[in-house]
Design a protein around this motif. Structure first.
Motif, PDB file in Angstrom:
ATOM      1  N   VAL A 130      44.275  43.016  32.440  1.00 53.96           N
ATOM      2  CA  VAL A 130      44.713  44.192  31.686  1.00 53.96           C
ATOM      3  C   VAL A 130      44.434  43.983  30.204  1.00 53.96           C
ATOM      4  O   VAL A 130      44.382  42.853  29.727  1.00 53.96           O
ATOM      5  CB  VAL A 130      46.220  44.476  31.893  1.00 53.96           C
ATOM      6  N   PRO A 131      44.258  45.066  29.430  1.00 53.20           N
ATOM      7  CA  PRO A 131      44.092  44.935  27.970  1.00 53.20           C
ATOM      8  C   PRO A 131      45.408  44.507  27.317  1.00 53.20           C
ATOM      9  O   PRO A 131      46.465  45.045  27.638  1.00 53.20           O
ATOM     10  CB  PRO A 131      43.682  46.344  27.532  1.00 53.20           C
ATOM     11  N   GLU A 132      45.344  43.536  26.392  1.00 50.70           N
ATOM     12  CA  GLU A 132      46.569  42.978  25.798  1.00 50.70           C
ATOM     13  C   GLU A 132      47.400  44.010  25.059  1.00 50.70           C
ATOM     14  O   GLU A 132      48.636  43.955  25.088  1.00 50.70           O
ATOM     15  CB  GLU A 132      46.216  41.833  24.835  1.00 50.70           C
ATOM     16  N   GLU A 133      46.738  44.969  24.390  1.00 55.66           N
ATOM     17  CA  GLU A 133      47.484  45.935  23.588  1.00 55.66           C
ATOM     18  C   GLU A 133      48.291  46.920  24.443  1.00 55.66           C
ATOM     19  O   GLU A 133      49.157  47.619  23.929  1.00 55.66           O
ATOM     20  CB  GLU A 133      46.554  46.705  22.648  1.00 55.66           C
TER      21      GLU A 133
ATOM     22  N   GLY B 151      40.202  47.848  39.518  1.00 58.43           N
ATOM     23  CA  GLY B 151      40.708  46.515  39.830  1.00 58.43           C
ATOM     24  C   GLY B 151      42.209  46.407  39.641  1.00 58.43           C
ATOM     25  O   GLY B 151      42.904  45.779  40.447  1.00 58.43           O
ATOM     26  N   ILE B 152      42.733  47.021  38.572  1.00 58.26           N
ATOM     27  CA  ILE B 152      44.171  46.987  38.311  1.00 58.26           C
ATOM     28  C   ILE B 152      44.933  47.730  39.407  1.00 58.26           C
ATOM     29  O   ILE B 152      45.952  47.239  39.914  1.00 58.26           O
ATOM     30  CB  ILE B 152      44.480  47.597  36.927  1.00 58.26           C
TER      31      ILE B 152
ATOM     32  N   PHE C 264      41.051  42.675  49.292  1.00 59.19           N
ATOM     33  CA  PHE C 264      40.224  43.769  48.759  1.00 59.19           C
ATOM     34  C   PHE C 264      40.255  43.795  47.232  1.00 59.19           C
ATOM     35  O   PHE C 264      39.230  44.023  46.576  1.00 59.19           O
ATOM     36  CB  PHE C 264      40.714  45.117  49.303  1.00 59.19           C
ATOM     37  N   SER C 265      41.430  43.556  46.657  1.00 56.67           N
ATOM     38  CA  SER C 265      41.540  43.617  45.197  1.00 56.67           C
ATOM     39  C   SER C 265      40.754  42.498  44.524  1.00 56.67           C
ATOM     40  O   SER C 265      40.238  42.669  43.413  1.00 56.67           O
ATOM     41  CB  SER C 265      43.012  43.549  44.766  1.00 56.67           C
ATOM     42  N   CYS C 266      40.646  41.358  45.172  1.00 56.87           N
ATOM     43  CA  CYS C 266      39.954  40.206  44.579  1.00 56.87           C
ATOM     44  C   CYS C 266      38.471  40.494  44.338  1.00 56.87           C
ATOM     45  O   CYS C 266      37.898  40.024  43.345  1.00 56.87           O
ATOM     46  CB  CYS C 266      40.096  38.985  45.484  1.00 56.87           C
ATOM     47  N   LYS C 267      37.859  41.239  45.238  1.00 54.08           N
ATOM     48  CA  LYS C 267      36.428  41.504  45.127  1.00 54.08           C
ATOM     49  C   LYS C 267      36.095  42.224  43.820  1.00 54.08           C
ATOM     50  O   LYS C 267      35.135  41.893  43.131  1.00 54.08           O
ATOM     51  CB  LYS C 267      35.949  42.336  46.315  1.00 54.08           C
ATOM     52  N   VAL C 268      36.913  43.217  43.461  1.00 55.34           N
ATOM     53  CA  VAL C 268      36.657  43.994  42.251  1.00 55.34           C
ATOM     54  C   VAL C 268      37.000  43.179  41.002  1.00 55.34           C
ATOM     55  O   VAL C 268      36.240  43.144  40.036  1.00 55.34           O
ATOM     56  CB  VAL C 268      37.479  45.305  42.266  1.00 55.34           C
ATOM     57  N   ASN C 269      38.140  42.489  41.040  1.00 52.85           N
ATOM     58  CA  ASN C 269      38.606  41.787  39.846  1.00 52.85           C
ATOM     59  C   ASN C 269      37.790  40.546  39.509  1.00 52.85           C
ATOM     60  O   ASN C 269      37.723  40.157  38.344  1.00 52.85           O
ATOM     61  CB  ASN C 269      40.084  41.414  40.012  1.00 52.85           C
ATOM     62  N   ARG C 270      37.173  39.924  40.496  1.00 51.40           N
ATOM     63  CA  ARG C 270      36.353  38.746  40.206  1.00 51.40           C
ATOM     64  C   ARG C 270      35.168  39.105  39.302  1.00 51.40           C
ATOM     65  O   ARG C 270      34.826  38.352  38.383  1.00 51.40           O
ATOM     66  CB  ARG C 270      35.850  38.117  41.511  1.00 51.40           C
ATOM     67  N   LYS C 271      34.585  40.245  39.542  1.00 54.88           N
ATOM     68  CA  LYS C 271      33.458  40.682  38.716  1.00 54.88           C
ATOM     69  C   LYS C 271      33.932  40.957  37.293  1.00 54.88           C
ATOM     70  O   LYS C 271      33.295  40.545  36.317  1.00 54.88           O
ATOM     71  CB  LYS C 271      32.819  41.924  39.322  1.00 54.88           C
ATOM     72  N   PHE C 272      35.052  41.645  37.148  1.00 50.27           N
ATOM     73  CA  PHE C 272      35.584  41.960  35.825  1.00 50.27           C
ATOM     74  C   PHE C 272      35.973  40.693  35.070  1.00 50.27           C
ATOM     75  O   PHE C 272      35.677  40.542  33.882  1.00 50.27           O
ATOM     76  CB  PHE C 272      36.802  42.880  35.948  1.00 50.27           C
TER      77      PHE C 272
ATOM     78  N   LEU D 281      44.015  48.350  42.539  1.00 47.87           N
ATOM     79  CA  LEU D 281      43.964  47.611  43.802  1.00 47.87           C
ATOM     80  C   LEU D 281      44.920  46.423  43.793  1.00 47.87           C
ATOM     81  O   LEU D 281      45.593  46.140  44.787  1.00 47.87           O
ATOM     82  CB  LEU D 281      42.535  47.137  44.074  1.00 47.87           C
ATOM     83  N   TYR D 282      44.992  45.734  42.653  1.00 48.62           N
ATOM     84  CA  TYR D 282      45.903  44.592  42.573  1.00 48.62           C
ATOM     85  C   TYR D 282      47.363  45.056  42.652  1.00 48.62           C
ATOM     86  O   TYR D 282      48.201  44.396  43.280  1.00 48.62           O
ATOM     87  CB  TYR D 282      45.683  43.807  41.286  1.00 48.62           C
ATOM     88  N   LEU D 283      47.682  46.170  42.003  1.00 46.68           N
ATOM     89  CA  LEU D 283      49.049  46.682  42.048  1.00 46.68           C
ATOM     90  C   LEU D 283      49.479  46.985  43.480  1.00 46.68           C
ATOM     91  O   LEU D 283      50.620  46.692  43.877  1.00 46.68           O
ATOM     92  CB  LEU D 283      49.164  47.948  41.189  1.00 46.68           C
ATOM     93  N   ILE D 284      48.574  47.553  44.261  1.00 52.57           N
ATOM     94  CA  ILE D 284      48.893  47.852  45.664  1.00 52.57           C
ATOM     95  C   ILE D 284      49.116  46.564  46.443  1.00 52.57           C
ATOM     96  O   ILE D 284      50.075  46.434  47.221  1.00 52.57           O
ATOM     97  CB  ILE D 284      47.769  48.692  46.302  1.00 52.57           C
ATOM     98  N   ALA D 285      48.236  45.586  46.226  1.00 49.43           N
ATOM     99  CA  ALA D 285      48.377  44.303  46.913  1.00 49.43           C
ATOM    100  C   ALA D 285      49.678  43.616  46.501  1.00 49.43           C
ATOM    101  O   ALA D 285      50.417  43.086  47.354  1.00 49.43           O
ATOM    102  CB  ALA D 285      47.174  43.410  46.590  1.00 49.43           C
TER     103      ALA D 285
END
Length: 445
Positions: free
Chosen positions: A359-362, A243-244, A416-424, A246-250
């Motif tokens: 993304v993980p905060e740390e 998801g990360i 495309f990135s939204c589909k993966v990140n919505r589940k996460f 795909l979002y970076l590419i978008a």
């Protein structure tokens, strides 16, 4: 008791913690330089460059190339320094160092110099301004909760827009309306904006404490580069890796136009022969409109998914770029300034908070540094392609075509990135829901 009641009343009014407010106010400080760099500095540079023998088109092209140099350097420095900032106790001093160097660079612009030297100092100031924002953006997970991230991020941009108008209006009054020579007024304007930026930097520096971090290791430098270059490897076990990515590419594609339009708006207008005063007033109108618009975006994100709001923003910017191809009159610039104001703050604010959520905060410093590669890389490509098209064709308007094309690609890739990140995000919000009260309590402390 009186002080406690005053503080409680202030919190009820803002509905935000003191730390959240100080984080928001840093946007007020650095946005003064943003507005100066997008509105007054390009006009001033064009003036000293043409006085030095360059044509208007060459000055515009050179400004575009300098912007590309900044974005390229920050794209290299950002992830390295951002990854270092994830270690315990590193983020706060690195943020302050970058901000101070940017402020000193802004102040140094007040010294009279040839256009080449001026451009070099500007590049220095813009580099450290941009690096400070990587640390600043990655603080979002430390200063607020996931539930409030959209709202706080939007307030940062909103108050940054309206707050920076005060220093901008003083600068405009000095440079444009005073009737004094620019060699006198510009140094004062640069000094005012540098002090403004400094004034809103210190409160955040004094109050911020890094809550999410990676423990320091004996061989921190080697570990830093190993962690940076292996962040997306299977061994690293990064949550939501796909998801990360795909979002970076978008993000690479759609943020291009946003940054390029910000950096080159007045430069384009000046090259088209528009009056400098009207250009500055139009950009001031953009800031004023962007203030309530960004706040509305933050409120809407509580009712509508922020990825849908980002998609609407990308679509709107595509229309803006297409319209700019045919722009010939100053009233059209005013119209674009109004429309940009409606979407500029929202798309930037929600993009920041959206990334903070996936993304993980740390590891936010490392990943926001990588996000900056994709953002600055896109801006580098946009300004470079615009400069090349202007050089090859001699037509200012045609320089907008590459920006419009990249926006179009951004719409498709973001879907495309939204589909993966919505589940996460659905899984993460469920997990964090039980911890919200505890998190908010710790933030109040």
């Amino acid at each position: 008791m009186k002080n406690e009641n005053t503080e409680n009343g202030r919190r009820r009014f803002f509905k935000d913690s003191p730390l959240e407010i100080k984080w928001i106010l840093y946007d007020v400080g650095n946005s003064a330089f943003t507005l100066l760099a997008s509105a007054i500095i390009p006009i001033y540079f064009s003036s000293i460059a043409t006085s030095g023998g360059l044509s208007s088109a060459d000055a515009t092209s050179l400004w575009g190339y300098s912007t590309s140099i900044v974005t390229l350097i920050v794209a290299v420095l950002g992830p390295v320094l951002g990854t270092f900032s994830d270690y315990r106790g590193f983020k706060r001093p690195l943020f302050f160092l970058a901000a101070i160097l940017g402020i000193l660079g802004c102040l140094a612009l007040s010294v009279p110099m040839p256009y080449v030297a001026f451009l070099i100092v500007y590049i220095f100031a813009k580099i450290f301004y941009s690096v400070s924002l990587i640390f600043y953006d990655s603080m979002l997970g430390d200063i607020t909760t996931l539930e409030k991230a959209d709202d706080i991020s939007s307030k940062g941009y909103a108050f940054g827009y309206i707050g920076s108008c005060l220093s901008f209006l003083i600068s405009v009054a000095l440079v444009v309306l005073s009737g004094l020579d620019a060699s006198i007024t510009m140094p004062i304007a640069f000094a005012i904006n540098a002090l403004w930026w400094l004034g809103f930097t210190i409160p955040l520096f004094l109050s911020y404490r890094q809550k999410h971090y990676i423990p320091r290791k004996p061989k921190a430098v080697r570990d830093n580069f190993r962690r940076l270059f292996g962040v997306f490897s299977k061994k690293h076990d990064l949550p939501n890796r796909k998801g990360i990515l795909l979002y970076l590419i978008a993000f690479f594609f759609y943020i291009d136009g946003v940054y390029t339009i910000i950096d080159m708006a007045t430069s384009f207008g000046t090259a088209l022969g528009f009056d400098a005063t009207q250009l500055l007033l139009a950009l001031l109108l953009t800031q004023i409109i962007a203030f309530p618009a960004a706040l509305v975006y933050g409120k809407l994100a509580k009712r509508i998914s922020n990825d849908l709001l980002i998609f609407v923003g990308i679509l709107a910017y595509t229309g803006i770029a297409v319209f700019a191809i045919f722009m010939t009159q100053v009233w059209q610039f005013w119209l674009l300034a109004c429309v940009v104001g409606l979407f500029q703050g929202g798309i930037q604010a929600l993009s920041r908070s959206y990334f903070a959520k996936i993304v993980p905060e740390e590891e936010s410093g490392c990943l926001f540094g990588i996000l900056d590669i994709f953002g600055k890389g896109a801006s580098f490509l946009g300004t470079l392609l615009s400069g090349l098209v202007i050089d090859l064709t001699g037509n200012i308007n045609l320089g907008v075509i590459p920006i419009a094309c990249l926006f179009g690609v951004g719409i498709i890739t973001f879907a495309f990135s939204c589909k993966v990140n919505r589940k996460f995000l659905s899984q993460r919000e469920t997990f964090d829901d039980g911890k919200t009260g505890e998190s908010e309590a710790s933030l109040e402390e």
